[in-house]
Scaffold this active site. Structure first.
Site, PDB file in Angstrom:
ATOM      1  N   ARG A 140       0.844  -1.198   0.000  1.00 39.45           N
ATOM      2  CA  ARG A 140       0.000   0.000   0.000  1.00 39.45           C
ATOM      3  C   ARG A 140       0.881   1.251   0.000  1.00 39.45           C
ATOM      4  O   ARG A 140       1.500   1.578   1.002  1.00 39.45           O
ATOM      5  CB  ARG A 140      -0.938   0.013   1.211  1.00 39.45           C
ATOM      6  CG  ARG A 140      -1.819   1.268   1.261  1.00 39.45           C
ATOM      7  CD  ARG A 140      -3.015   1.140   2.172  1.00 39.45           C
ATOM      8  NE  ARG A 140      -2.688   1.120   3.580  1.00 39.45           N
ATOM      9  CZ  ARG A 140      -3.588   1.194   4.568  1.00 39.45           C
ATOM     10  NH1 ARG A 140      -4.877   1.293   4.275  1.00 39.45           N
ATOM     11  NH2 ARG A 140      -3.207   1.159   5.832  1.00 39.45           N
TER      12      ARG A 140
ATOM     13  N   ASP B 179      -3.805   3.406  14.186  1.00 35.57           N
ATOM     14  CA  ASP B 179      -2.959   3.919  13.123  1.00 35.57           C
ATOM     15  C   ASP B 179      -3.432   5.323  12.789  1.00 35.57           C
ATOM     16  O   ASP B 179      -4.220   5.920  13.529  1.00 35.57           O
ATOM     17  CB  ASP B 179      -2.931   2.987  11.914  1.00 35.57           C
ATOM     18  CG  ASP B 179      -4.256   2.915  11.166  1.00 35.57           C
ATOM     19  OD1 ASP B 179      -5.191   3.684  11.498  1.00 35.57           O
ATOM     20  OD2 ASP B 179      -4.366   2.091  10.239  1.00 35.57           O
TER      21      ASP B 179
END
Length: 532
Positions: A162, A446
């Site tokens: 990603r 996150d």
């Protein structure tokens, strides 16, 4: 060549990644695509300005033909047919990368985005680790002498990398004096150094694409992929991309996203935490009815979240694409069995709902949760690799259902406000120290969860929200008071040195963006200015 590298040796062996040919490829990508990227970022703002005036989003009339059309994405390669469990996490340090590859998950989302602070050493070390993983040479020996190597007794997880979102710059690579596009740096270095080897391995260059707000941004990625495959002389269609539906405008363009990348698309993912962040961002000034309750109260069974996930499954399977479930953020605590038991129960319930809804797989943030997720999907899938055959013709989702924020149960409380400020500062501090994923109160936080936390605070100030548990109104003065108390709490928990280096600047940053009259689109943008 007008490309400048500000630091050519951020980590050992960096010269293996920052080669003249690789840098020339990055420069070529930038010159071809950065201009369009800049225009698309400006278009984001224009669309948000419209929502600020109308408090509305809707499906695009100009793409009705695509939504009504009879088309499918390219069939998935063999390596991506079974994605029932996906492990997520950063690609650095090497120990974490090895543990993810060895986890028993079908796929590893190797994250250079929300779970990784984009320091220059982290960026280059991530690419090194992914290159070494592709060649089978990734290994690590700890200072204590413990060796970590890739397992040979079972398949390794298939890597899906990603890159950063379109908005992030990379200031350590300058092109004509301007920072390169972070997404193109991440993709370009990974693709250049691994694509051919991955194809030899029977896999391929596979990607998760984050933070997109328009199908035109997906179209740009498709153009990047077509050029990159020609550049390396590999077959068109070798690249496969799963797009995260993690912004509220993207929820209205799922068909269009798949259509634009139809030769390279393998699915969509329900990026639930960024999705909530995006809802707050988009409707932050649309009034009290768009104020979400405490973050912990917003569950996936809320009607507006059900509308989003059911539409995603229906859209994906209609187009022959995989529907990937969201993150299980709970973290087992081996020192407290009762916490672990509760964590496993929550994960099992979450994954059972997804599997029964038709998702083809889902995410976990910890290797210990891989067996639980696998068991749930095994029970539904049996011997099938996926459930693309599970169509959802009964699902019909309207624009009103997607933005029915008032349908969420829960309240805005001072306890929730306090937790938001604690998490925002604690996460940002760890991010500034170079680590993009951290366990806080047995949850893997996150950037997305920190974004929700600080955005809720900004929105509550803007709307003068009344706190259900105390009766207080959320004001700048109240936020300053609670932020000071939570910052001091963090000082006592982590000590004066860590406080001075990370927690104090993190608290200052959170104060600035929460108390500002203007909304900051991404927490990580100003935070990036504070890291090396």
């Amino acid at each position: 060549m007008a490309i400048t590298v500000t630091d050519r040796q951020p980590v050992a062996r960096a010269e293996e990644i920052l080669t003249p040919k690789a840098l020339a490829f990055i420069e070529d990508l930038h010159r071809r695509f950065a201009g369009t990227r800049n225009e698309l970022l400006e278009a984001r703002q224009a669309k948000r300005d419209g929502v600020a005036r109308t408090s509305r989003l809707d499906f695009l009339p100009e793409t009705q033909e695509i939504r009504d059309g009879d088309w499918k994405v390219a069939e998935a390669p063999a390596a991506l047919q079974d994605r029932r469990v996906e492990m997520t996490g950063p690609a650095t340090p090497a120990k974490m990368a090895i543990n993810a590859l060895n986890s028993g998950a079908k796929v590893w989302l190797a994250d250079l985005e929300d779970a990784s602070t984009p320091t220059w050493p982290n960026v280059i070390d991530s690419i090194l680790n992914l290159r070494d993983a592709a060649t089978g040479t990734l290994a690590y020996t700890s200072p204590e002498g413990k060796e970590y190597t890739l397992r040979t007794d079972a398949p390794l997880a298939v890597v899906v990398a990603r890159p950063r979102g379109w908005h992030m710059p990379e200031r350590h690579l300058l092109i004509d004096g301007e920072p390169a596009v972070g997404a193109l740096v991440d993709f370009g270095l990974h693709f250049f150094h691994t694509a051919k080897q991955l194809l030899l391995n029977g896999h391929g260059p596979y990607y998760y694409l984050p933070k997109m707000e328009s199908h035109l941004e997906a179209r740009l990625w498709n153009e990047v992929f077509v050029f990159a495959q020609d550049f390396l002389g590999i077959p068109q269609g070798s690249v496969r991309a799963t797009m995260l539906i993690e912004t509220i405008p993207a929820a209205f363009e799922m068909d269009e996203f798949l259509y634009e990348l139809r030769d390279h698309a393998s699915g969509l993912n329900a990026g639930r935490w960024d999705y909530l962040f995006s809802i707050i961002k988009y409707f932050r000034d649309a009034g009290e009815e768009f104020v979400l309750p405490d973050r912990a109260s917003v569950v996936m069974t809320a009607p507006f979240m059900r509308a989003y996930t059911e539409l995603l499954v229906k859209t994906c399977h209609k187009r022959g694409a995989f529907a990937m479930g969201g993150m299980a953020a709970v973290i087992p605590n081996r020192r407290h069995p009762e916490v672990t038991e509760a964590a496993f129960a929550k994960v099992r319930a979450d994954k059972t709902r997804e599997a029964n809804d038709g998702f083809d797989g889902s995410w976990v943030a910890h290797p210990d949760l891989v067996p639980t997720c696998r068991e749930v999907f095994d029970a539904v899938l049996g011997e099938r690799p996926n459930q693309l055959d599970k169509q959802r013709p009964e699902v019909s989702v309207t624009a009103d259902q997607l933005i029915d924020i008032a349908s969420a149960d829960g309240q805005v409380t001072e306890g929730g406000l306090r937790l938001n400020l604690y998490v925002a500062v604690a996460y940002t501090a760890v991010w500034l120290s170079g680590n993009g994923a951290v366990a806080i109160h047995n949850l893997m936080e996150d950037a997305a969860t920190a974004e929700i936390s600080r955005s809720q605070v900004w929105q509550q100030i803007r709307n003068k929200s009344v706190l259900a548990d105390t009766g207080n109104t959320v004001t700048r003065e109240l936020v300053e008071k609670i932020l000071g108390e939570e910052t001091e709490r963090l000082r006592t928990e982590f000590g004066d040195e860590a406080f001075r280096l990370y927690y104090q600047p993190a608290s200052k940053l959170i104060a600035e963006i929460c108390l500002s009259e203007d909304y900051t689109d991404f927490l990580t943008t100003p935070a990036y200015e504070l890291v090396g």
